[in-house]
Enzyme design. Structure first.
Site, PDB file in Angstrom:
ATOM      1  N   ASN A 167       0.813  -1.211   0.000  1.00 58.40           N
ATOM      2  CA  ASN A 167       0.000   0.000   0.000  1.00 58.40           C
ATOM      3  C   ASN A 167       0.850   1.267   0.000  1.00 58.40           C
ATOM      4  OD1 ASN A 167      -2.394   1.404   0.122  1.00 58.40           O
ATOM      5  ND2 ASN A 167      -2.819   0.967   2.286  1.00 58.40           N
ATOM      6  N   HIS A 176     -14.309  -3.547  11.339  1.00 57.32           N
ATOM      7  CA  HIS A 176     -13.858  -2.260  11.876  1.00 57.32           C
ATOM      8  C   HIS A 176     -15.026  -1.330  12.146  1.00 57.32           C
ATOM      9  CE1 HIS A 176      -9.516  -2.217  10.075  1.00 57.32           C
ATOM     10  NE2 HIS A 176      -9.822  -3.389  10.583  1.00 57.32           N
ATOM     11  N   HIS A 197      -1.883   1.635  16.564  1.00 59.91           N
ATOM     12  CA  HIS A 197      -1.184   2.072  15.344  1.00 59.91           C
ATOM     13  C   HIS A 197       0.160   2.754  15.624  1.00 59.91           C
ATOM     14  CE1 HIS A 197      -1.487   2.632  10.916  1.00 59.91           C
ATOM     15  NE2 HIS A 197      -2.283   1.586  11.069  1.00 59.91           N
ATOM     16  N   HIS A 228      -3.295 -10.024   9.299  1.00 56.97           N
ATOM     17  CA  HIS A 228      -3.662  -8.674   8.839  1.00 56.97           C
ATOM     18  C   HIS A 228      -4.557  -8.759   7.597  1.00 56.97           C
ATOM     19  CE1 HIS A 228      -1.938  -4.524   7.444  1.00 56.97           C
ATOM     20  NE2 HIS A 228      -2.963  -4.359   8.255  1.00 56.97           N
ATOM     21  N   ASP A 270      -6.263  -3.296   1.859  1.00 57.74           N
ATOM     22  CA  ASP A 270      -5.063  -3.239   1.005  1.00 57.74           C
ATOM     23  C   ASP A 270      -4.409  -4.611   0.840  1.00 57.74           C
ATOM     24  OD1 ASP A 270      -4.610  -1.754   3.738  1.00 57.74           O
ATOM     25  OD2 ASP A 270      -2.645  -2.597   3.324  1.00 57.74           O
ATOM     26  N   GLU A 307      -8.823 -10.710  10.552  1.00 59.25           N
ATOM     27  CA  GLU A 307      -9.352  -9.381  10.216  1.00 59.25           C
ATOM     28  C   GLU A 307     -10.011  -9.437   8.839  1.00 59.25           C
ATOM     29  OE1 GLU A 307      -6.295  -6.416   9.752  1.00 59.25           O
ATOM     30  OE2 GLU A 307      -7.679  -4.759  10.069  1.00 59.25           O
TER      31      GLU A 307
HETATM   32  O1  KDG Z   1      -1.649  -0.049   4.633  1.00 57.58           O
HETATM   33  C1  KDG Z   1      -1.763   0.208   6.001  1.00 57.58           C
HETATM   34  C2  KDG Z   1      -2.979  -0.496   6.548  1.00 57.58           C
HETATM   35  O2  KDG Z   1      -2.979  -1.822   6.158  1.00 57.58           O
HETATM   36  C3  KDG Z   1      -3.063  -0.420   8.045  1.00 57.58           C
HETATM   37  O3  KDG Z   1      -3.094   0.916   8.444  1.00 57.58           O
HETATM   38  C4  KDG Z   1      -4.314  -1.123   8.540  1.00 57.58           C
HETATM   39  O4  KDG Z   1      -3.488  -1.079  10.773  1.00 57.58           O
HETATM   40  C5  KDG Z   1      -4.227  -1.571   9.955  1.00 57.58           C
HETATM   41  C6  KDG Z   1      -5.084  -2.677  10.370  1.00 57.58           C
HETATM   42  O5  KDG Z   1      -4.940  -3.090  11.510  1.00 57.58           O
HETATM   43  O6  KDG Z   1      -5.891  -3.153   9.568  1.00 57.58           O
HETATM   44 MG    MG Z   2      -3.209  -2.409  12.453  1.00 59.37          MG
END
Ligand code: KDG
Ligand code: MG
Length: 412
Positions: free
Chosen positions: A37, A122, A222, A322, A326, A349
């Site tokens: 990404n 989310h 984050h 993850h 993206d 996720e």
């Molecule tokens: O490209 C960055 C994202 O994948 C990220 O910010 C998403 O932190 C993220 C998550 O937990 O999904």
């Molecule tokens: Mg994250």
């Protein structure tokens, strides 16, 4: 069997994706996700200029050997660009092997260890009422586990708040570009860790009061806190029984997690920006984390994802791969197959891709009652419609970044 072609397809239906399509002399094809990404074109060049020429003529069945060859022969090891490129090759070879065998990839990994993968979505809102609506909306979409992110008083624009809101049936379009944004320059967001630390416990208290004790709740820090700030947050969230606190500190400083662990029993998840098994070695061995956040796409594919999870199993550490938008449908499918097969699956996720993305990538996975299943098509179960993909050329897009009130750049 021999590899006769390897094409790199760049498409931007709802957002940018880079896909590797490997073709064999027997007419079989395999797909791999190489999307990084905000830095997509670097991986395109790495693949086209340095990897594709090495693949032509080789045996697609030799997955482990191909992985080791690409990793070791480059000399320059690791890094997100290299590992996304290797990951795409690895996924495409597993896809082909599944098609040859007539079996979904999870069967080649040992078969299903469960009937479905618990997924989290989310929920977000600038205010508490918006957040509650978003939690209800996600519950209506079927989610049984929910990540919670909110605005912080005094800050205009921060990570994790969906740019659009709307009714449940518009949920799939909500994350089109999230969190990258199309444009020539990255968007600037603002940050204040003390304001965040004051606000977040009040949010989780309100969410627990509204939705009760059962609902698994997650939160993503984050990468913004210092070790002692992260320890304080983990401790202050203990009454609200989080499923996990993610990326509480920047991942480069792994020693930080020792300090956080000394102060809190809130479970910790980390590793979405890690790209090799070695990045997890100490964290797993010292039991400093509870969940592995790696993605098949940025971690070198299915082969190393399986290896890190087998290592993690010895320390009761589970998966939490993850899965933002993206990660393309190909990358998501790859980790669903791993998640179904391993014993130490934790949670997956799942944010949901937009309609145009789903037309470019035809998928066979299901999402029912909060559980994902990759389906039983041979291989990964995703096909790329190259004509559809061709309708959407690449568009420059960047992840945002953060500045503090005095203008200092902060971790995003
Ligand atoms: O490209 C960055 C994202 O994948 C990220 O910010 C998403 O932190 C993220 C998550 O937990 O999904
Ligand atoms: Mg994250």
């Amino acid at each position: 069997m021999k590899i006769t072609a390897a094409d790199v397809v760049v498409t931007s239906p709802n957002r940018n994706f880079v896909t590797l399509k490997i073709t064999t002399d027997e007419g079989l094809t395999g797909l791999g996700d190489a999307t990084l990404n905000g830095r997509e074109l670097a991986v395109v060049s790495y693949l086209r200029d340095h990897v594709v020429p090495l693949l032509i003529g080789s045996d697609p069945h030799r997955i482990e050997d191909t992985w080791q060859f690409l990793y070791r022969s480059a000399y320059w090891r690791r890094g997100p660009v290299t590992m996304a490129a290797i990951g795409a090759v690895d996924m495409a070879l597993w896809d082909i092997k599944g098609k040859v065998a007539g079996l979904p990839v999870y069967q080649l990994l040992g078969g299903a260890s469960r009937s479905g993968l618990m997924a989290y979505g989310h929920a977000s809102g600038a205010s508490l009422p918006e957040l509650f609506d978003s939690v209800r909306e996600h519950q209506a979409l079927g989610y049984r586990s929910i990540r919670v992110q909110t605005g912080v008083p005094g800050l205009n624009r921060i990570y994790g708040i969906a740019s659009q809101s709307g009714p449940a049936d518009a949920g799939a379009e909500r994350y089109d570009h999230e969190p990258a944004q199309r444009g020539a320059l990255p968007a600037e967001e603002d940050w204040d860790t003390r304001a965040y630390l004051r606000h977040i416990p009040t949010v989780f208290e309100a969410v627990r009061n509204e939705f009760g004790p059962e609902l698994p709740l997650l939160h993503d820090g984050h990468h913004r806190m210092t070790p002692i700030q992260a320890a304080k947050l983990g401790k202050s969230l203990e009454p609200y029984d989080l499923f996990w606190l993610e990326d509480c500190t920047p991942a480069e400083n792994q020693e930080a997690l020792r300090l956080v662990r000394q102060h809190t029993t809130t479970p910790l998840a980390i590793g979405e920006i890690f790209n090799t098994v070695w990045d997890f070695q100490s964290l797993i061995k010292e039991q400093l984390i509870d969940y592995v956040r790696a993605a098949s796409t940025h971690f070198g594919g299915i082969t190393p994802l399986r290896k890190v999870m087998d290592y993690a199993a010895q320390y009761q550490v589970r998966s939490g791969f993850h899965g933002p938008t993206d990660i393309s449908p190909v990358g998501l499918a790859a980790q669903m197959h791993v998640g179904l097969a391993i014993h130490n699956f934790g949670i997956q996720e799942y944010m949901q891709h937009g309609t145009k993305t789903n037309e470019v990538f035809r998928q066979s996975f299901t999402f029912e009652d909060g559980y994902l299943h990759p389906g039983d098509q041979p291989g990964l179960g995703v096909e790329l419609d190259v004509d559809e993909a061709g309708k959407y050329p690449y568009e420059t897009a960047y992840l945002p970044y953060n500045r503090l009130a005095d203008g200092t750049v902060h971790d995003w």
